[in-house]
Write a protein that holds these residues in place. Structure first.
Motif, mmCIF file in Angstrom:
data_model
loop_
_atom_site.group_PDB
_atom_site.id
_atom_site.type_symbol
_atom_site.label_atom_id
_atom_site.label_comp_id
_atom_site.label_asym_id
_atom_site.label_seq_id
_atom_site.Cartn_x
_atom_site.Cartn_y
_atom_site.Cartn_z
ATOM 1 N N VAL A 1 91.690 -87.519 -28.489
ATOM 2 C CA VAL A 1 91.492 -86.915 -29.796
ATOM 3 C C VAL A 1 90.469 -85.799 -29.594
ATOM 4 O O VAL A 1 89.331 -86.063 -29.206
ATOM 5 N N ASP A 2 90.893 -84.571 -29.840
ATOM 6 C CA ASP A 2 90.086 -83.395 -29.509
ATOM 7 C C ASP A 2 89.751 -82.665 -30.806
ATOM 8 O O ASP A 2 90.624 -82.072 -31.443
ATOM 9 N N ILE A 3 88.481 -82.726 -31.219
ATOM 10 C CA ILE A 3 88.050 -82.097 -32.467
ATOM 11 C C ILE A 3 87.328 -80.794 -32.137
ATOM 12 O O ILE A 3 86.283 -80.804 -31.488
ATOM 13 N N ALA A 4 87.911 -79.685 -32.557
ATOM 14 C CA ALA A 4 87.321 -78.360 -32.311
ATOM 15 C C ALA A 4 87.080 -78.129 -30.827
ATOM 16 O O ALA A 4 86.064 -77.549 -30.428
ATOM 17 N N GLY A 5 88.005 -78.570 -30.017
ATOM 18 C CA GLY A 5 87.888 -78.396 -28.570
ATOM 19 C C GLY A 5 88.503 -77.081 -28.118
ATOM 20 O O GLY A 5 89.650 -76.772 -28.463
ATOM 21 N N PRO A 6 87.795 -76.270 -27.336
ATOM 22 C CA PRO A 6 88.354 -74.991 -26.888
ATOM 23 C C PRO A 6 89.503 -75.199 -25.901
ATOM 24 O O PRO A 6 89.481 -76.123 -25.086
ATOM 25 N N SER A 7 90.488 -74.312 -25.975
ATOM 26 C CA SER A 7 91.595 -74.354 -25.020
ATOM 27 C C SER A 7 91.650 -73.101 -24.165
ATOM 28 O O SER A 7 92.597 -72.892 -23.422
ATOM 29 N N VAL A 8 90.633 -72.259 -24.277
ATOM 30 C CA VAL A 8 90.555 -71.018 -23.514
ATOM 31 C C VAL A 8 89.231 -71.004 -22.753
ATOM 32 O O VAL A 8 88.341 -71.817 -23.030
ATOM 33 N N PRO A 9 89.063 -70.097 -21.773
ATOM 34 C CA PRO A 9 87.819 -70.058 -20.999
ATOM 35 C C PRO A 9 86.582 -69.890 -21.875
ATOM 36 O O PRO A 9 86.614 -69.257 -22.938
#
Length: 300
Positions: free
Chosen positions: A107-115
């Motif tokens: 469960v990923d809350i406000a997790g970045p997916s870019v560098p």
């Protein structure tokens, strides 16, 4: 459900701005029938260690050790234990999973997916514009971040420190004279910024790309974003998160972006930092309900 906190040293409740979001999330999950484990970060609360000396590899090792502790407990089904990461915890969880943490879900809350550098640049752009900064000041800050990232990536830390000193001086000069810090205050602000450059976690953030690790995740993923988030903008990460996971063949991906919510999943008007402590709600009920329902459908 094992909780992984956002950037900076946090206690087990991720207490900030008068709120304790991890406590609220854990309470909702416990009432729904889930066991939860929240941790004080290194050097915080009941935990020993030096947070500033740790890097992402250390955080991932901590996450793996905590997950293994859960999985060894007799009251826990080891096949149904996973991560809930907030913000930078969304970087640490995929790294830990790629390095062997046997998590059943994320469960990923406000997790970045870019560098990290891309997150930091858009974050600064939005925050500066939100504050009404002139375009010249914004351009200067973005140029500084690019130069800082290159210096850190090339391990030119003396150059990184000099760049930071110069940029802080520029920022002070752009303030109205009545708002400029005195000499003692300026020295304290500068020292605090320079201390980040000595922290392994900050240097890792500046050079980290989560996508190679996200591509290795095959377990169910729920990613949640707030469209008013200025720290990890949904416009930058939500679509990329879904695309990376689906292209890698993950069969169970849910990405939800909530209107009018900020980085803490609070109801927000502008998403700005001062709002965090002014908003009474810690985590919106819609977010709590989504997480509980999503996990219950798969693991209860």
């Amino acid at each position: 459900v094992l909780f992984l906190s956002g950037s900076g040293p946090q206690d087990r409740d991720e207490a900030l701005y008068g709120h304790r979001p991890f406590l609220v999330l854990a309470d909702a999950l416990t009432k729904a029938g889930f066991a939860t484990l929240r941790l004080d970060d290194r050097g915080m609360g009941g935990s020993t260690g030096d947070f500033a000396a740790a890097d992402f590899a250390a955080f991932a090792a901590d996450a793996t050790a905590a997950l293994e502790y859960l999985q060894e407990r007799p009251e826990i089904d080891p096949a149904r234990a996973g991560f809930l990461g907030h913000s930078e915890g969304g970087y640490v969880a995929p790294l830990a999973m790629a390095q062997g943490a046997d998590a059943a879900f994320l469960v990923d809350i406000a997790g970045p997916s870019v560098p990290g550098i891309d997150v930091l640049k858009l974050q600064n752009l939005m925050i500066y514009r939100n504050a009404g900064a002139p375009e010249e000041a914004i351009a200067g800050q973005l140029e500084y971040l690019d130069a800082l990232q290159r210096a850190i990536a090339e391990n030119r830390l003396d150059d990184a420190r000099q760049l930071t000193r110069e940029q802080i001086a520029v920022q002070f000069s752009q303030l109205p004279e009545a708002e400029r810090p005195n000499e003692e205050q300026a020295a304290a602000i500068t020292q605090a910024q320079l201390a980040n450059l000595d922290a392994g976690w900050f240097r890792d953030f500046m050079t980290f790309d989560p996508q190679p690790y996200l591509r290795q995740i095959t377990v169910p993923v729920l990613a949640i974003y707030g469209k008013m988030d200025l720290q990890v903008p949904a416009v930058q990460s939500a679509g990329v998160m879904e695309g990376v996971l689906r292209r890698a063949g993950n069969p169970d991906v849910t990405v939800v972006s909530f209107d009018d919510m900020n980085h803490l999943m609070q109801p927000s008007i502008a998403g700005a930092f001062p709002e965090y402590g002014q908003i009474e709600t810690t985590v919106m009920p819609e977010v709590l309900g989504l997480i509980v329902t999503w996990l219950s459908e798969r693991f209860l």
